[in-house]
Design an enzyme around this catalytic site. Structure first.
Site, PDB file in Angstrom:
ATOM      1  N   CYS A   1      29.685  43.606  58.200  1.00  0.00           N
ATOM      2  CA  CYS A   1      29.832  42.899  59.473  1.00  0.00           C
ATOM      3  C   CYS A   1      31.120  42.100  59.481  1.00  0.00           C
ATOM      4  CB  CYS A   1      28.637  41.986  59.687  1.00  0.00           C
ATOM      5  SG  CYS A   1      27.085  42.844  59.499  1.00  0.00           S
TER       6      CYS A   1
ATOM      7  N   TYR B   1      41.779  50.079  40.167  1.00  0.00           N
ATOM      8  CA  TYR B   1      41.712  48.928  41.075  1.00  0.00           C
ATOM      9  C   TYR B   1      40.873  49.283  42.308  1.00  0.00           C
ATOM     10  CZ  TYR B   1      45.632  47.447  38.160  1.00  0.00           C
ATOM     11  OH  TYR B   1      46.434  47.127  37.095  1.00  0.00           O
TER      12      TYR B   1
ATOM     13  N   ARG C   1      47.361  51.540  36.620  1.00  0.00           N
ATOM     14  CA  ARG C   1      47.175  52.305  37.850  1.00  0.00           C
ATOM     15  C   ARG C   1      47.658  53.747  37.737  1.00  0.00           C
ATOM     16  NH1 ARG C   1      46.681  49.880  42.942  1.00  0.00           N
ATOM     17  NH2 ARG C   1      47.575  47.974  42.098  1.00  0.00           N
TER      18      ARG C   1
ATOM     19  N   GLY D   1      53.029  48.875  35.639  1.00  0.00           N
ATOM     20  CA  GLY D   1      53.552  48.780  36.999  1.00  0.00           C
ATOM     21  C   GLY D   1      54.215  50.043  37.512  1.00  0.00           C
TER      22      GLY D   1
HETATM   23  C1  PLP Z   1      48.124  44.499  35.377  1.00  0.00           C
HETATM   24  C2  PLP Z   1      48.973  44.558  34.195  1.00  0.00           C
HETATM   25  C3  PLP Z   1      49.384  45.793  33.671  1.00  0.00           C
HETATM   26  C4  PLP Z   1      49.088  47.100  34.356  1.00  0.00           C
HETATM   27  O1  PLP Z   1      49.706  47.173  35.595  1.00  0.00           O
HETATM   28  P1  PLP Z   1      49.638  48.541  36.466  1.00  0.00           P
HETATM   29  O2  PLP Z   1      50.310  48.192  37.737  1.00  0.00           O
HETATM   30  O3  PLP Z   1      48.198  48.856  36.625  1.00  0.00           O
HETATM   31  O4  PLP Z   1      50.361  49.583  35.682  1.00  0.00           O
HETATM   32  C5  PLP Z   1      50.114  45.796  32.514  1.00  0.00           C
HETATM   33  N1  PLP Z   1      50.441  44.644  31.878  1.00  0.00           N
HETATM   34  C6  PLP Z   1      50.066  43.436  32.347  1.00  0.00           C
HETATM   35  C7  PLP Z   1      50.441  42.218  31.617  1.00  0.00           C
HETATM   36  C8  PLP Z   1      49.327  43.353  33.511  1.00  0.00           C
HETATM   37  O5  PLP Z   1      48.984  42.151  33.994  1.00  0.00           O
END
Ligand code: PLP
Length: 364
Positions: free
Chosen positions: A313, A343, A248, A214
């Protein structure tokens, strides 16, 4: 050759271009600044070439389904794997044991009971759903993910009483996404402050804490990066092995979706640039509700406002709305959408309208 030069020389559009060299450098730099182990969350982009480029620069891969698990194991036979995600089926749990997953991130007491019933050796982190302050997050991972303290404690008891085949190694979390380094650190400290006494209370030997992914990616400023140094330096020294699993922030920056202009027209005073392809190839701006950052590769000069759309469309097929483009932009010009390495292709609805798929290019 820079990615932009490479894209200018292409003859078929649309195309995805991945800069694997840039990706390797980016991830190697992150890892060298980190204390915790670095796993890559494959769901951000499971392209085999990306996985192979990343493999030497990460400690392992996090997978979130049986499909990802089989795919990553096929692509990287020796990678260390962690398997997470809600709603794991019995078949997926068996596959995890068959394919030698190092850690299973258990999401519920029922899932743990089904894993225990297999009677096979399994190494577990329990996914915690903690109500911690996560101000500024783009996405809070509330809801069905993981367990509250009551369920976690029930799981620890189940593991303790279920014989030697189940081993509890620690706690897994993934509580928010889109946090900058300071906010992410704050969250990590809260998790650690809670987890260390919990792990001690449950006699977990050599405890592990997976702090999740995240880490923020700012689509409004493609040059900024998550401040890995500040994050790494601020993590406390604790009697546990720490691990993170971003997706990400590892792969977003080294992918582009490049395509050509089919039409430029003005309707009711609004200028639209119609591009070959569409958001069925790059869903990210629709999903995130943002303007995808882009560069016009073939023209410069004075700007005017226009909306960049695809061939679908539907009025939702918008890459970027009311953004500056060169006033002389015309059919045949090339536009490269940046930050399309995570993503992007893999979350998109490829078959909608049955336009041709993009080509894929990999810069080595
Ligand atoms: C999606 C996810 C991640 C990665 O999240 P990012 O935002 O891409 O860094 C890591 N751990 C879990 C459990 C996830 O669901």
């Amino acid at each position: 050759m820079t990615p932009h030069d490479y894209m200018r020389d292409l003859t078929r559009f649309p195309a995805y271009v991945y800069d694997l060299n840039g990706l390797r450098e980016h991830v190697a730099a992150i890892r060298s600044s980190l204390g915790p182990e670095l796993f890559y969350a494959a769901k951000a982009n499971p392209d085999p070439a990306i996985l192979r480029a990343l493999a030497p620069h990460v400690d392992g891969i996090e997978v979130a389904s049986g499909g990802e698990l089989a795919h990553v194991r096929r692509t990287l036979p020796n990678a260390r794997l962690a398997f997470g995600g809600p709603g794991k089926t019995d078949e997926e749990l068996s596959l995890a044991l068959d394919l030698g997953v190092e850690r299973i991130h258990v999401e519920s007491p029922h899932e743990l009971a089904r894993l225990a019933a297999k009677g096979r050796p399994a190494h577990v982190l329990l996914r915690a759903n903690l109500r911690l302050p996560t101000t500024g997050a783009a996405l809070q991972m509330r809801g069905a993910f993981g367990m509250d303290e009551k369920a976690l404690t029930a799981c620890a008891r189940t593991i303790a009483s279920s014989g030697p085949h189940l081993t509890l190694h620690g706690i897994h979390t993934h509580l928010a996404s889109g946090l900058d380094a300071t906010a992410m650190l704050d969250l990590a400290r809260h998790i650690i402050d809670w987890a260390i006494p919990w792990l001690e209370a449950h006699n977990v030997a050599s405890p592990e804490i997976n702090l999740g992914g995240g880490m923020a990616v700012d689509y409004t400023d493609p040059e900024t990066r998550f401040d890995w140094k500040t994050y790494a330096a601020g993590l406390p020294d604790v009697p546990a092995k720490l691990r993170i699993e971003p997706g990400r922030a590892l792969t977003a920056y080294h992918g582009w979706y490049v395509t050509d202009v089919l039409d430029v027209k003005t309707t009711h005073g609004e200028t639209y640039v119609v591009l070959r392809g569409g958001t069925q190839h790059l869903r990210t701006p629709v999903t995130k509700g943002h303007d995808q950052p882009f560069t016009v590769l073939t023209r410069a000069g004075e700007n005017r406002a226009a909306t960049l759309v695809g061939q679908l469309c539907t009025p939702k097929d918008v890459f970027a709305a009311d953004v500056p483009v060169p006033a002389s932009l015309r059919p045949g010009d090339l536009i490269a959408f940046a930050m399309a390495g995570a993503y992007a292709w893999n979350i998109s609805h490829h078959d909608f309208l049955m336009h041709p798929r993009p080509d894929f290019h990999y810069l080595e």
